[in-house]
Structure formats: C-alpha cells, structure tokens
Design a protein around this motif. Structure first.
Motif, PDB file in Angstrom:
ATOM      1  N   ARG A  47      -8.057 -30.484  -7.423  1.00  0.00           N
ATOM      2  CA  ARG A  47      -7.627 -29.955  -5.874  1.00  0.00           C
ATOM      3  C   ARG A  47      -7.945 -28.474  -6.002  1.00  0.00           C
ATOM      4  N   GLN A  48      -7.860 -27.669  -6.887  1.00  0.00           N
ATOM      5  CA  GLN A  48      -8.245 -26.427  -6.745  1.00  0.00           C
ATOM      6  C   GLN A  48      -9.841 -26.123  -6.683  1.00  0.00           C
ATOM      7  N   PHE A  49     -10.407 -27.084  -7.562  1.00  0.00           N
ATOM      8  CA  PHE A  49     -11.960 -27.077  -7.571  1.00  0.00           C
ATOM      9  C   PHE A  49     -12.580 -27.412  -6.320  1.00  0.00           C
ATOM     10  N   PHE A  50     -11.887 -28.469  -5.440  1.00  0.00           N
ATOM     11  CA  PHE A  50     -12.458 -28.680  -4.315  1.00  0.00           C
ATOM     12  C   PHE A  50     -12.021 -27.811  -2.997  1.00  0.00           C
ATOM     13  N   VAL A  51     -11.158 -27.353  -3.202  1.00  0.00           N
ATOM     14  CA  VAL A  51     -10.755 -26.349  -2.066  1.00  0.00           C
ATOM     15  C   VAL A  51     -11.376 -24.934  -2.392  1.00  0.00           C
ATOM     16  N   ASN A  52     -11.035 -24.282  -3.674  1.00  0.00           N
ATOM     17  CA  ASN A  52     -11.390 -22.925  -3.824  1.00  0.00           C
ATOM     18  C   ASN A  52     -12.936 -22.999  -4.157  1.00  0.00           C
ATOM     19  N   VAL A  53     -13.689 -23.963  -4.601  1.00  0.00           N
ATOM     20  CA  VAL A  53     -15.115 -23.894  -5.119  1.00  0.00           C
ATOM     21  C   VAL A  53     -15.955 -24.418  -4.271  1.00  0.00           C
ATOM     22  N   VAL A  54     -15.469 -25.633  -3.970  1.00  0.00           N
ATOM     23  CA  VAL A  54     -16.574 -26.468  -3.075  1.00  0.00           C
ATOM     24  C   VAL A  54     -16.363 -26.121  -1.699  1.00  0.00           C
ATOM     25  N   GLY A  55     -14.971 -25.573  -1.376  1.00  0.00           N
ATOM     26  CA  GLY A  55     -14.707 -25.167   0.150  1.00  0.00           C
ATOM     27  C   GLY A  55     -14.136 -26.247   1.091  1.00  0.00           C
ATOM     28  N   LEU A  56     -13.728 -27.435   0.545  1.00  0.00           N
ATOM     29  CA  LEU A  56     -13.079 -28.406   1.317  1.00  0.00           C
ATOM     30  C   LEU A  56     -11.799 -27.828   1.901  1.00  0.00           C
ATOM     31  N   GLY A  57     -11.277 -28.607   2.585  1.00  0.00           N
ATOM     32  CA  GLY A  57      -9.942 -28.374   3.256  1.00  0.00           C
ATOM     33  C   GLY A  57      -9.928 -27.414   4.565  1.00  0.00           C
ATOM     34  N   ASP A  58      -9.031 -27.184   5.068  1.00  0.00           N
ATOM     35  CA  ASP A  58      -8.643 -26.225   6.337  1.00  0.00           C
ATOM     36  C   ASP A  58      -8.355 -25.045   5.982  1.00  0.00           C
ATOM     37  N   GLY A  59      -9.009 -24.426   5.216  1.00  0.00           N
ATOM     38  CA  GLY A  59      -8.573 -22.941   4.873  1.00  0.00           C
ATOM     39  C   GLY A  59      -7.149 -22.812   4.002  1.00  0.00           C
ATOM     40  N   GLU A  60      -6.821 -24.101   3.492  1.00  0.00           N
ATOM     41  CA  GLU A  60      -5.715 -23.940   2.441  1.00  0.00           C
ATOM     42  C   GLU A  60      -5.906 -23.227   1.264  1.00  0.00           C
ATOM     43  N   ASP A  61      -4.801 -22.927   0.689  1.00  0.00           N
ATOM     44  CA  ASP A  61      -4.846 -22.211  -0.519  1.00  0.00           C
ATOM     45  C   ASP A  61      -3.926 -23.164  -1.430  1.00  0.00           C
ATOM     46  N   PRO A  62      -4.377 -24.078  -2.317  1.00  0.00           N
ATOM     47  CA  PRO A  62      -3.547 -24.800  -2.995  1.00  0.00           C
ATOM     48  C   PRO A  62      -2.676 -24.193  -4.048  1.00  0.00           C
ATOM     49  N   ASP A  63      -3.289 -23.179  -4.656  1.00  0.00           N
ATOM     50  CA  ASP A  63      -2.423 -22.237  -5.476  1.00  0.00           C
ATOM     51  C   ASP A  63      -2.886 -20.928  -5.456  1.00  0.00           C
ATOM     52  N   GLU A  64      -2.337 -19.732  -5.540  1.00  0.00           N
ATOM     53  CA  GLU A  64      -2.763 -18.482  -5.770  1.00  0.00           C
ATOM     54  C   GLU A  64      -3.529 -18.512  -6.902  1.00  0.00           C
ATOM     55  N   TRP A  65      -4.821 -17.826  -6.921  1.00  0.00           N
ATOM     56  CA  TRP A  65      -5.651 -17.790  -7.949  1.00  0.00           C
ATOM     57  C   TRP A  65      -5.204 -17.192  -9.413  1.00  0.00           C
ATOM     58  N   VAL A  66      -5.221 -18.177 -10.431  1.00  0.00           N
ATOM     59  CA  VAL A  66      -4.646 -17.966 -11.543  1.00  0.00           C
ATOM     60  C   VAL A  66      -5.829 -17.658 -12.592  1.00  0.00           C
ATOM     61  N   TRP A  67      -5.831 -16.379 -13.145  1.00  0.00           N
ATOM     62  CA  TRP A  67      -6.825 -16.045 -14.045  1.00  0.00           C
ATOM     63  C   TRP A  67      -6.524 -16.640 -15.305  1.00  0.00           C
ATOM     64  N   GLY A  68      -5.229 -17.050 -15.809  1.00  0.00           N
ATOM     65  CA  GLY A  68      -5.019 -17.693 -16.968  1.00  0.00           C
ATOM     66  C   GLY A  68      -4.792 -16.729 -18.076  1.00  0.00           C
ATOM     67  N   ILE A  69      -4.644 -15.477 -17.786  1.00  0.00           N
ATOM     68  CA  ILE A  69      -4.165 -14.462 -18.836  1.00  0.00           C
ATOM     69  C   ILE A  69      -3.021 -13.631 -18.447  1.00  0.00           C
ATOM     70  N   ASP A  70      -2.246 -13.193 -19.274  1.00  0.00           N
ATOM     71  CA  ASP A  70      -1.021 -12.617 -18.943  1.00  0.00           C
ATOM     72  C   ASP A  70      -0.974 -11.031 -19.164  1.00  0.00           C
ATOM     73  N   HIS A  71      -2.160 -10.439 -19.705  1.00  0.00           N
ATOM     74  CA  HIS A  71      -2.367  -8.856 -19.770  1.00  0.00           C
ATOM     75  C   HIS A  71      -2.546  -8.267 -18.487  1.00  0.00           C
ATOM     76  N   GLN A  72      -1.562  -7.735 -17.728  1.00  0.00           N
ATOM     77  CA  GLN A  72      -1.591  -7.141 -16.432  1.00  0.00           C
ATOM     78  C   GLN A  72      -2.630  -5.832 -16.114  1.00  0.00           C
ATOM     79  N   PRO A  73      -2.931  -5.039 -17.218  1.00  0.00           N
ATOM     80  CA  PRO A  73      -4.020  -4.148 -16.972  1.00  0.00           C
ATOM     81  C   PRO A  73      -5.390  -4.809 -16.946  1.00  0.00           C
ATOM     82  N   THR A  74      -5.809  -5.924 -17.714  1.00  0.00           N
ATOM     83  CA  THR A  74      -6.955  -6.675 -17.503  1.00  0.00           C
ATOM     84  C   THR A  74      -7.027  -7.422 -16.244  1.00  0.00           C
ATOM     85  N   VAL A  75      -6.149  -8.136 -15.807  1.00  0.00           N
ATOM     86  CA  VAL A  75      -6.013  -8.815 -14.286  1.00  0.00           C
ATOM     87  C   VAL A  75      -6.013  -7.717 -13.473  1.00  0.00           C
TER      88      VAL A  75
END
Length: 430
Positions: A86-114
């Motif tokens: 679902r994240q792929f089809f909404v955020n990458v492909v651009g499907l849906g009605d402007g919805e945001d299934p999840d806030e973008w998650v970088w997948g890392i915890d180091h806040q300075p890098t984020v």
C-alpha cells in the motif's frame, strides 16, 4: 443443473486465474522502485481497468495481486525497500486520493541523519524548485541507501563518521561496500547511475552545508566502472501520432495529446499547466514559464499547432463557477490539478485504443515530447538545406554564413516556424 453450471464457471475462473499467473515471471528483487512502478502501468493497470477499477486511484489488494501473479512484489518491497504494498502504490506509484498511508519512515533511528535527510529534501523542493515527483524519487533512492548502509554495517549513524577527516578512508570503504550491493541488486547501469547521482548529491549537500567535514564519494567517478548504455531514446513517428490523435474521445484528451506531442511539454508541465501561462495576444501565441521553472528548456514555448484547442479549453473552463485556472483541474488533488500519473494513464489509454506499440510496449508521454524534438530538428535541417543555393550564389563558404549575415533572427525564426507547422499538421491531420 445449476450446480454443474456453477462448477463449470468456477473451473473456468480458476483456469483463467492460473493462466494469468503464468503470463509473465517478474524478477522483483532485481528491480528498483521506478521499474516496479513501470510494471504497474504496463501490466497491472490494463487488467485493473478491464475489471472496472479506476487504475489511477484504486490500490490493488493483496488478494488481487496474488490472483494475477504479482504477489512477488510484496516480498521484494518488504525485503529490499522496507515498504508495504500500500505504501508503494500510494507514495511511489501515486494511486489513491491524496492519502498518506503512513508518515514516511526512513527506517533508521539516528536523528541527526534523519534531520539531514529531511533538510536536503526540503531544500531540493523549495530553493531547488524541483517538482514533487523529483523530490519523491530522491526520497526513495536515499531510503534504499540508508537502509542498505544500516544492514551492511550495523549502524544507522551515517553522519557520525563524517565529522572527522581522519575517518575518511574507512568511510569511503563503507560507502563503496554499499555501492557493491547496489551493483548486485540493480539490474541496469542506468538504474545504478541514477541512484548514484542522488547519493552523490546528498553527500555534496552534507559537505556544503557543514553537516560533514568531507565527501566520502568525491572520487567515486574515477573509481567506479558503471557506464550508461548508449541508445537513442524512442520517439513516436508522425503516423503513430496521427493514429493516437484520431482516437481521442473528448476535448480534454485531445488537448493532452497535443500538449505532449504538438508542444513538446513534459508530463509534469502538462499536469500543472495554468491559464496564467497562456499568452495568446499578438502574432506569437506561446506558453510562458517562470525563471528556472523548466529544466533544460526555454522559458517560453511557441504554440505552432492547436491554438484553437487551447482557446476553446480556456473558454469552456472559464464558464465554470469555481475554476482554479488549471487547464487540467482536479478537485480531489491537493495541488488543484491532475497528477503526472494521471497524464501517463490517460495518454497510454488513448495509445492503447489506437493500438500503437513502440519497442514492444505501449508508448509513454515522454515519447510524444521526443517526437516534437525529432520533428523540430528536421524542420531546422530543412531551413538550412533551403539556403544552400543562396550560399552558392553569394559565394559564401557555408549556409551558416548566410544565416548569420543575410537573414535576421526573426526571418530565421519564421522560416523554422513555417516548416514546423507543416510537419505538425502532417502528423496530426495527415
């Protein structure tokens, strides 16, 4: 009797499903996100449309993906990109009605890098004036970079080693190890170089904005052996443009095809086209773009075909009570206009109806733009060829001398315009 009929129908459905699963085998794990998105538009979207789904909005369910032999994408997204379907089809492909299934998650915890990643993307979109689609492309490629770095080296603190120049040799080796993973996972040199360009841009940003004392990829161009494959980009032929144009079903579809192939606009420029950019006064109808708004293109686009279509479109929309000025408005979009994916979908839908195939597949909107440029080059060559006799009569050494010394820029522009108008009329009208 009914039970037999029901069993037969179920058997036929099961056979059809099995056949759909056998249609193609996709090596999802070897694809980047853009390649996966292209599979959606080429192979999934037509099936969705035939079943009555809105392929520009309706997100495929996992059951549907499984029934049609696309279930492998879920595993590849999870293992290689840390995304749900679902994240792929909404955020990458651009499907849906402007919805945001999840806030973008970088997948890392180091806040300075984020923070550095987010700052780079904000700068890219605001000061850099990059389009939303460009920013999202950078986001997905940087996500793959930081997650691969994390998995490979056991740390997500990418900035930690960049504050001391003495760490540079070791950090270069770490970054090169990530590039080796990319070399194995990405299927083409083109994809590898596209990722590398984004990663280099981020590290240069870190160095230039004092997040880092050095750039660990400063020598990568000298060290890496990736080279782009040389191939001419495909373009629609005049006959193919004519076939597509004859299949338009309404004025909006007609204007979209003309904007791509008759004006040479990018899909993103078509999607966001606004009435304020339209200049129809005088003898030079054109579209006006702001400074830096067009990448590698002039600030004005001369309209050599389809001015009447544009005028009619503006008049039609102006009669609406709440028109926001966009020539392709959308009430469901936060931008007020249709998305690039919608431009792509509508163009490919017309091309499908026209049964036009380029390189074994349905053409994309960019091929319309490439058609415009190929025709323009032919028009320029014809103008030059027409001056060869003049050059000989004047004893000039070349046509360039005649063009420079005997013709004004306005005369040359008018000659090119006349040739271009003839070429476009041949393509669109025949």
């Amino acid at each position: 009797m009914n039970n037999g009929s029901h069993s037969k129908g179920a058997a036929e459905k099961e056979a059809a499903t099995d056949e759909s699963k056998r249609e193609k085998r996709y090596n999802w794990s070897q694809m980047d996100l853009e390649e996966m998105a292209s599979i959606y538009w080429a192979d999934m979207a037509p099936k969705r449309r035939r079943e009555g789904f809105d392929e520009d909005r309706d997100v495929p369910s996992y059951e549907w993906l499984t029934d049609y032999g696309f279930s492998g994408i879920a595993y590849a997204l999870r293992e290689h990109h840390d995304l749900t379907p679902r994240q792929f089809f909404v955020n990458v492909v651009g499907l849906g009605d402007g919805e945001d299934p999840d806030e973008w998650v970088w997948g890392i915890d180091h806040q300075p890098t984020v923070d550095a990643l987010d700052s780079y993307l904000r700068t890219l979109g605001t000061l850099g004036k990059r389009t939303d689609s460009t920013v999202e492309t950078h986001r997905t490629r940087l996500t793959k970079w930081v997650r691969t770095y994390r998995d490979l080296h056991g740390t997500d603190a990418l900035l930690a080693s960049l504050d001391d120049v003495s760490n540079q040799p070791r950090e270069m080796n770490r970054c090169y190890a990530v590039l080796e993973v990319f070399d194995n996972e990405l299927s083409t040199n083109r994809s590898k170089l596209e990722y590398l360009t984004v990663i280099q841009s981020w590290y240069q940003y870190l160095f230039g904005h004092q997040y880092a004392r050095y750039n660990p990829l400063s020598q990568v161009q000298n060290d890496i052996g990736w080279e782009a494959e040389e191939s001419d980009p495909s373009a629609l032929s005049p006959a193919q443009v004519r076939r597509i144009y004859t299949e338009v079903s309404d004025p909006e579809e007609e204007l979209l095809v003309v904007a791509l192939a008759g004006w040479g606009l990018r899909p993103s420029e078509v999607a966001s086209l606004h009435n304020q950019q339209v200049v129809l006064d005088g003898d030079d109808p054109h579209l006006s773009f702001g400074d830096g708004e067009r990448k590698n293109g002039p600030g004005e686009v001369t309209l050599m075909y389809g001015v009447n279509l544009l005028t009619d479109r503006v008049d039609t929309l102006a009669d609406r009570q709440k028109w926001n000025g966009h020539l392709f408005p959308s009430r469901s979009s936060s931008t007020g206009h249709i998305s690039v994916s919608t431009v792509r979908r509508r163009f490919k839908r017309v091309a499908d109806r026209a049964d036009v195939i380029v390189d074994g597949d349905t053409p994309t909107p960019k091929m319309g733009r490439r058609f415009w440029y190929s025709v323009y080059q032919e028009a320029v060559s014809e103008v030059a060829a027409g001056l060869e006799g003049v050059a000989a009569d004047q004893g000039s050494s070349s046509v360039d001398v005649v063009m420079r010394n005997y013709l004004s820029e306005e005369q040359l522009r008018q000659a090119r315009r006349e040739r271009m108008q003839e070429r476009l009329a041949e393509a669109f009208v025949g």
